[in-house]
Scaffold this active site. Structure first.
Site, PDB file in Angstrom:
ATOM      1  N   LYS A   1     115.051  58.132 -98.645  1.00 33.38           N
ATOM      2  CA  LYS A   1     114.184  59.194 -99.188  1.00 33.38           C
ATOM      3  C   LYS A   1     113.510  58.698-100.469  1.00 33.38           C
ATOM      4  CE  LYS A   1     118.267  61.051-101.542  1.00 33.38           C
ATOM      5  NZ  LYS A   1     119.398  61.983-101.398  1.00 33.38           N
TER       6      LYS A   1
ATOM      7  N   ARG B   1     124.729  73.829-103.363  1.00 34.64           N
ATOM      8  CA  ARG B   1     123.279  73.599-103.432  1.00 34.64           C
ATOM      9  C   ARG B   1     122.745  73.964-102.053  1.00 34.64           C
ATOM     10  NH1 ARG B   1     121.582  67.573-104.939  1.00 34.64           N
ATOM     11  NH2 ARG B   1     122.255  67.391-102.791  1.00 34.64           N
TER      12      ARG B   1
ATOM     13  N   TYR C   1     104.537  53.261-132.657  1.00 35.61           N
ATOM     14  CA  TYR C   1     104.294  54.669-132.968  1.00 35.61           C
ATOM     15  C   TYR C   1     105.418  55.261-133.812  1.00 35.61           C
ATOM     16  CZ  TYR C   1     100.445  54.780-129.678  1.00 35.61           C
ATOM     17  OH  TYR C   1      99.262  54.556-129.032  1.00 35.61           O
TER      18      TYR C   1
ATOM     19  N   MET D   1     102.906  53.563-123.831  1.00 35.19           N
ATOM     20  CA  MET D   1     102.473  53.713-122.444  1.00 35.19           C
ATOM     21  C   MET D   1     102.353  52.361-121.744  1.00 35.19           C
ATOM     22  SD  MET D   1      99.047  55.515-120.928  1.00 35.19           S
ATOM     23  CE  MET D   1      99.393  57.132-121.585  1.00 35.19           C
TER      24      MET D   1
HETATM   25  C1  PLP Z   1     120.607  61.224-101.272  1.00 37.55           C
HETATM   26  C2  PLP Z   1     121.712  61.585-100.356  1.00 37.55           C
HETATM   27  C3  PLP Z   1     122.691  60.653 -99.982  1.00 37.55           C
HETATM   28  C4  PLP Z   1     122.778  59.272-100.599  1.00 37.55           C
HETATM   29  O1  PLP Z   1     123.441  59.356-101.839  1.00 37.55           O
HETATM   30  P1  PLP Z   1     123.758  58.064-102.735  1.00 37.55           P
HETATM   31  O2  PLP Z   1     124.520  58.602-103.885  1.00 37.55           O
HETATM   32  O3  PLP Z   1     122.448  57.520-103.157  1.00 37.55           O
HETATM   33  O4  PLP Z   1     124.515  57.144-101.869  1.00 37.55           O
HETATM   34  C5  PLP Z   1     123.615  61.030 -99.039  1.00 37.55           C
HETATM   35  N1  PLP Z   1     123.608  62.268 -98.494  1.00 37.55           N
HETATM   36  C6  PLP Z   1     122.695  63.200 -98.853  1.00 37.55           C
HETATM   37  C7  PLP Z   1     122.749  64.549 -98.228  1.00 37.55           C
HETATM   38  C8  PLP Z   1     121.736  62.896 -99.801  1.00 37.55           C
HETATM   39  O5  PLP Z   1     120.841  63.832-100.158  1.00 37.55           O
END
Ligand code: PLP
Length: 377
Positions: free
Chosen positions: A37, A134, A270, A318
């Site tokens: 992702k 969640r 800065y 930046m």
């Molecule tokens: C992002 C995610 C993972 C991977 O988690 P890591 O800590 O990066 O290994 C696994 N399961 C779900 C549901 C996730 O959203």
């Protein structure tokens, strides 16, 4: 070779494959759902998917990510299922999932209802909440759904039942065992009421893959460890990916574009927030928050030049950062304009930077901007 490109992310695909093999070694009996992702944690989803084609399936968060990935996989004849970890956000999207052969997660009764009412049947993974609070069905939701299942077609049963840890990076945290127990109970309930032996199950992210073999089940879901990063970086800041026999995949670097001799008392950048305690040689590197280098990195954050760590001094701008080159001089390591400076990756674990900047490596990786040139080796 001299190029006009300064800030560069070099992605080592062999390291990526090594890390996938490391997952396999930690969970040899289990199928691997590689989590790619957010553009493969900022590494470039298409290149990463291709390099990780030894995975059993891929996961992204949302439909738009999945569509891009699916198109690429089909063009390259890579046959892998794609799981949508957040599922769909409206009923109509199930048609897209079906047409594109995507596998959504269903994590709420609403999502289940959309599916059932649309009359569409497709493979899906059911997410239950075991304590993260969640996404995922609560105990009550599950009870309700089990009742539904008893009245409807077996086509509407999930392919895999999943849950997610809230504290897997804290190996000793008792929440982990509580969640595993809850997960086993809930999924057993689901299976036994329907008269199925059991569903396939999935729970482990990277941290649990490395520390909770009792949570490996049928599918593991590695994310951060594929990219060579320790999933324990917040709980155990001294640890990095190398301690887990992982190899860093991304090396972020840029170029030394100016060298200055400053006098004791001269202030840099800065806010003039950092002033030279003595006469000093300062280097300017062409990378800043406009490239995704964290603005919150404080003075003292290490940067690697010619294999030597030198400290950041003054604020991150930046387009630039400034470093104290004194250590190179002291150790008689030659340096000049055009030398490459490594911000993280090979030779400088990203966990050191995220810790200094008060964040996690995940965020640093996702923040890299389009100005950075990606190269794959
Ligand atoms: C992002 C995610 C993972 C991977 O988690 P890591 O800590 O990066 O290994 C696994 N399961 C779900 C549901 C996730 O959203």
């Amino acid at each position: 070779m001299k190029t006009s490109v300064t800030s560069r992310a070099l992605i080592n695909l062999d390291a990526l494959r090594h890390n996938l093999a490391r997952v396999k070694q930690a969970a040899p009996e289990t199928k691997i759902l590689s989590v790619i992702k957010a553009n493969a944690y900022g590494h470039g989803v298409l290149e990463v998917a291709e390099a990780l084609s030894a995975s059993d399936a891929f996961a992204v968060a949302r439909l738009d990510e999945a569509l891009i990935l699916q198109k690429y996989l089909l063009e390259h004849e890579i046959k892998k299922n794609i799981i949508l970890l957040e599922g769909v956000f409206c009923a109509e999207d199930y048609q897209q999932c079906k047409a594109q052969k995507l596998i959504p997660v269903i994590h709420s009764l609403e999502q289940f209802q959309w599916l059932y009412e649309s009359g569409c049947t497709l493979d899906y993974w059911l997410k239950i909440d075991t304590g993260m609070h969640r996404l995922g069905l609560s105990e009550n939701d599950l009870e309700y759904l089990i009742n539904q299942y008893q009245q409807i077609d077996a086509d509407y049963l999930p392919a895999v039942v999943i849950s997610h840890f809230s504290c897997a990076d804290e190996v000793e945290n008792p929440t982990n065992q509580t969640q595993i127990k809850q997960f086993n109970q809930q999924s057993d309930l689901l299976a036994c009421l329907k008269g199925v032996d059991s569903f396939q199950k999935s729970m482990a992210n990277s941290a649990a893959i490395l520390s909770h073999s009792d949570a490996h089940f049928d599918w593991v879901r590695p994310g951060i460890m594929l990219y060579g990063i320790s999933p324990f970086e917040t709980a155990t800041p001294s640890r990095n990916g190398l301690d887990e026999n992982l190899k860093p995949v991304m090396t972020l670097s840029s170029e030394l574009i100016s060298i200055k001799n400053l006098k004791k008392g001269d202030c840099i950048g800065y806010g003039a927030s950092w002033c030279c305690p003595e006469d000093m040689t300062i280097g300017v590197i062409a990378i800043g928050y406009g490239d995704g280098y964290p603005r919150h990195a404080p003075s003292g954050t290490p940067v690697l030049i010619n294999n030597m760590e030198v400290p950041l001094v003054g604020r991150v701008s930046m387009d630039m950062i400034t470093v104290d080159l004194g250590a190179l001089e002291k150790n008689q390591i030659p340096f000049q304009m055009g030398d490459r400076a490594i911000l993280w990756g090979k030779g400088l674990p990203i966990e050191k930077i995220s810790q200094k900047a008060g964040t996690i490596a995940y965020e640093l990786l996702c923040q890299i901007t389009q100005r950075v040139s990606f190269e794959y080796e």
